[in-house]
Design a protein around this motif. Sequence first.
Motif, PDB file in Angstrom:
ATOM      1  N   GLY A  33       7.491   6.850  12.831  1.00 52.64           N
ATOM      2  CA  GLY A  33       6.106   7.297  12.847  1.00 52.64           C
ATOM      3  C   GLY A  33       5.545   7.398  14.249  1.00 52.64           C
ATOM      4  O   GLY A  33       6.180   7.011  15.228  1.00 52.64           O
ATOM      5  N   ASN A  34       4.325   7.926  14.346  1.00 54.70           N
ATOM      6  CA  ASN A  34       3.631   7.962  15.632  1.00 54.70           C
ATOM      7  C   ASN A  34       2.426   7.026  15.578  1.00 54.70           C
ATOM      8  O   ASN A  34       2.062   6.519  14.515  1.00 54.70           O
ATOM      9  N   LEU A  35       1.799   6.817  16.701  1.00 49.84           N
ATOM     10  CA  LEU A  35       0.730   5.820  16.811  1.00 49.84           C
ATOM     11  C   LEU A  35      -0.665   6.434  16.841  1.00 49.84           C
ATOM     12  O   LEU A  35      -1.620   5.778  17.254  1.00 49.84           O
ATOM     13  N   GLU A  36      -0.803   7.653  16.371  1.00 44.62           N
ATOM     14  CA  GLU A  36      -2.098   8.310  16.410  1.00 44.62           C
ATOM     15  C   GLU A  36      -3.134   7.612  15.528  1.00 44.62           C
ATOM     16  O   GLU A  36      -4.334   7.765  15.733  1.00 44.62           O
ATOM     17  N   SER A  37      -2.674   6.848  14.544  1.00 43.26           N
ATOM     18  CA  SER A  37      -3.600   6.205  13.611  1.00 43.26           C
ATOM     19  C   SER A  37      -4.062   4.830  14.078  1.00 43.26           C
ATOM     20  O   SER A  37      -4.898   4.203  13.428  1.00 43.26           O
ATOM     21  N   ARG A  71      -7.935  -1.889   0.684  1.00 42.68           N
ATOM     22  CA  ARG A  71      -8.885  -1.351  -0.289  1.00 42.68           C
ATOM     23  C   ARG A  71      -9.605  -0.095   0.235  1.00 42.68           C
ATOM     24  O   ARG A  71     -10.715   0.209  -0.194  1.00 42.68           O
ATOM     25  N   VAL A  72      -8.979   0.588   1.152  1.00 42.31           N
ATOM     26  CA  VAL A  72      -9.533   1.854   1.646  1.00 42.31           C
ATOM     27  C   VAL A  72      -8.441   2.914   1.540  1.00 42.31           C
ATOM     28  O   VAL A  72      -7.253   2.600   1.458  1.00 42.31           O
ATOM     29  N   SER A  73      -8.844   4.151   1.526  1.00 40.51           N
ATOM     30  CA  SER A  73      -7.894   5.257   1.439  1.00 40.51           C
ATOM     31  C   SER A  73      -7.371   5.623   2.829  1.00 40.51           C
ATOM     32  O   SER A  73      -8.147   5.779   3.775  1.00 40.51           O
ATOM     33  N   LEU A  74      -6.054   5.763   2.914  1.00 36.02           N
ATOM     34  CA  LEU A  74      -5.415   6.186   4.161  1.00 36.02           C
ATOM     35  C   LEU A  74      -4.594   7.446   3.916  1.00 36.02           C
ATOM     36  O   LEU A  74      -3.547   7.661   4.527  1.00 36.02           O
ATOM     37  N   ASN A  75      -5.082   8.278   3.004  1.00 38.97           N
ATOM     38  CA  ASN A  75      -4.314   9.446   2.577  1.00 38.97           C
ATOM     39  C   ASN A  75      -4.052  10.438   3.700  1.00 38.97           C
ATOM     40  O   ASN A  75      -3.133  11.260   3.611  1.00 38.97           O
ATOM     41  N   TYR A  81       0.819  -1.208   0.000  1.00 38.57           N
ATOM     42  CA  TYR A  81       0.000   0.000   0.000  1.00 38.57           C
ATOM     43  C   TYR A  81       0.860   1.268   0.000  1.00 38.57           C
ATOM     44  O   TYR A  81       0.524   2.250  -0.675  1.00 38.57           O
ATOM     45  N   ILE A  82       1.957   1.254   0.745  1.00 36.76           N
ATOM     46  CA  ILE A  82       2.770   2.486   0.815  1.00 36.76           C
ATOM     47  C   ILE A  82       3.800   2.559  -0.315  1.00 36.76           C
ATOM     48  O   ILE A  82       4.675   3.426  -0.308  1.00 36.76           O
ATOM     49  N   GLY A  83       3.682   1.653  -1.299  1.00 41.21           N
ATOM     50  CA  GLY A  83       4.510   1.764  -2.492  1.00 41.21           C
ATOM     51  C   GLY A  83       5.755   0.903  -2.508  1.00 41.21           C
ATOM     52  O   GLY A  83       6.603   1.051  -3.397  1.00 41.21           O
ATOM     53  N   VAL A 132       5.138   6.769   7.206  1.00 38.98           N
ATOM     54  CA  VAL A 132       5.805   6.341   8.438  1.00 38.98           C
ATOM     55  C   VAL A 132       4.803   6.107   9.560  1.00 38.98           C
ATOM     56  O   VAL A 132       4.990   5.211  10.401  1.00 38.98           O
ATOM     57  N   ASP A 133       3.712   6.888   9.567  1.00 47.27           N
ATOM     58  CA  ASP A 133       2.683   6.662  10.583  1.00 47.27           C
ATOM     59  C   ASP A 133       1.927   5.360  10.313  1.00 47.27           C
ATOM     60  O   ASP A 133       1.551   4.644  11.248  1.00 47.27           O
ATOM     61  N   ILE A 134       1.683   5.059   9.040  1.00 40.59           N
ATOM     62  CA  ILE A 134       1.079   3.767   8.685  1.00 40.59           C
ATOM     63  C   ILE A 134       1.990   2.638   9.122  1.00 40.59           C
ATOM     64  O   ILE A 134       1.547   1.652   9.727  1.00 40.59           O
TER      65      ILE A 134
END
Length: 358
Positions: free
Chosen positions: A195-199, A227-231, A176-178, A236-238
């Motif tokens: 990244g951080n863990l806010e997500s 199959r969902v957008s995480l824009n 997903y992140i390429g 790094v957060d993902i």
Amino acid sequence: MSKNKTIVGVAAGNHDASISVIRDNTLVYAAHSERYSKIKNDKYLNKEIIDDALSCTDGFVDTICFYERPLLKKTRQLYAGQYKSVFSNFYYRECLRKIRKQLNNTPEVKYIRHHKAHAAQAYLSPFDEAIVLVVDSIGEWDTISFWLYRDNDLILLESIKYPFSLGLFYTAFTQYIGLKPNEDEYILMGMSAFGNLESVDYFIDKFNFNLINYEKMYNYNFHKGVRVSLNEFSSVDIAAAVQFLLEKMLCKLASRVEYYQNMYKVDNLVYSGGVALNCVANSNVFLKNFSNNLFIFPNPGDSGTSTGAALVENKQRINFDSIYLGYSMKNLDTDAVDSIVDYILKNRIVGLAHGRAE
């Protein structure tokens, strides 16, 4: 098991092809196809690796062991709607035919359950008994399995099947992140530190995570990708969220290991499968929980299953003193040595590798 047998283990046709040879209860050869072809994660066996492996056999082999059961795998592919794969990819027949053609006898071919080929790495451990945990993307149907290793035997205790898979979960977000799936997962792991863990809460809700039930800790088919957008989240957060959730799920599996350890009065853990390549999770989960009672084979992923497949047939602890059992690098000639000396005299840094590769 008699000590005068020669067993060849083969893993090929998916990714990270390899061959291993056990002779007289000693692992004498284990090599990764990419070392010869110079193609990263090469799924095919080339002539050079086959020739090298069979040079350790004197032309006679008792058994060839393949690292999975291809026809059983096709039933899962049919269930998953992978119709093209069901009616193609019979490469295993070709590679086994190439190997048998070069021998002076006609050995029996055995198809080994994929997770058992992973679990058999227990025979390389320092332990006489252990609980074995296998976690990968997918075998034929198994994605997680627990085994009892005792008295030179492997007994399946429990298996969790497709589509729930920690490996598929991690690979889906790698893609997903390429990044390249089945290759760049280590990059995702490294990115997680930035990244951080806010997500995390968003992920738990969006992908229906339930971290209570170890048998199915999310309700989402990651085999079909994300199959969902995480824009709204950075890469790094993902990565941080994915690594965090992987470790939470592995903690649940570690608790299940402890359950079996108490049941069978076994202290040791052997951990294998592609997810065991995640050294961050290994440190944060398994080293903390199992300390000195943990063994992870140096190559726990699929390229290590050629060794595991042969070990299933061998059925006993083997002599395993070195990991340098593969591709033999050429000795340096005089010109190369002279060039190295010139670099050193110029205060340059020189990297030197020689002998057999791991």
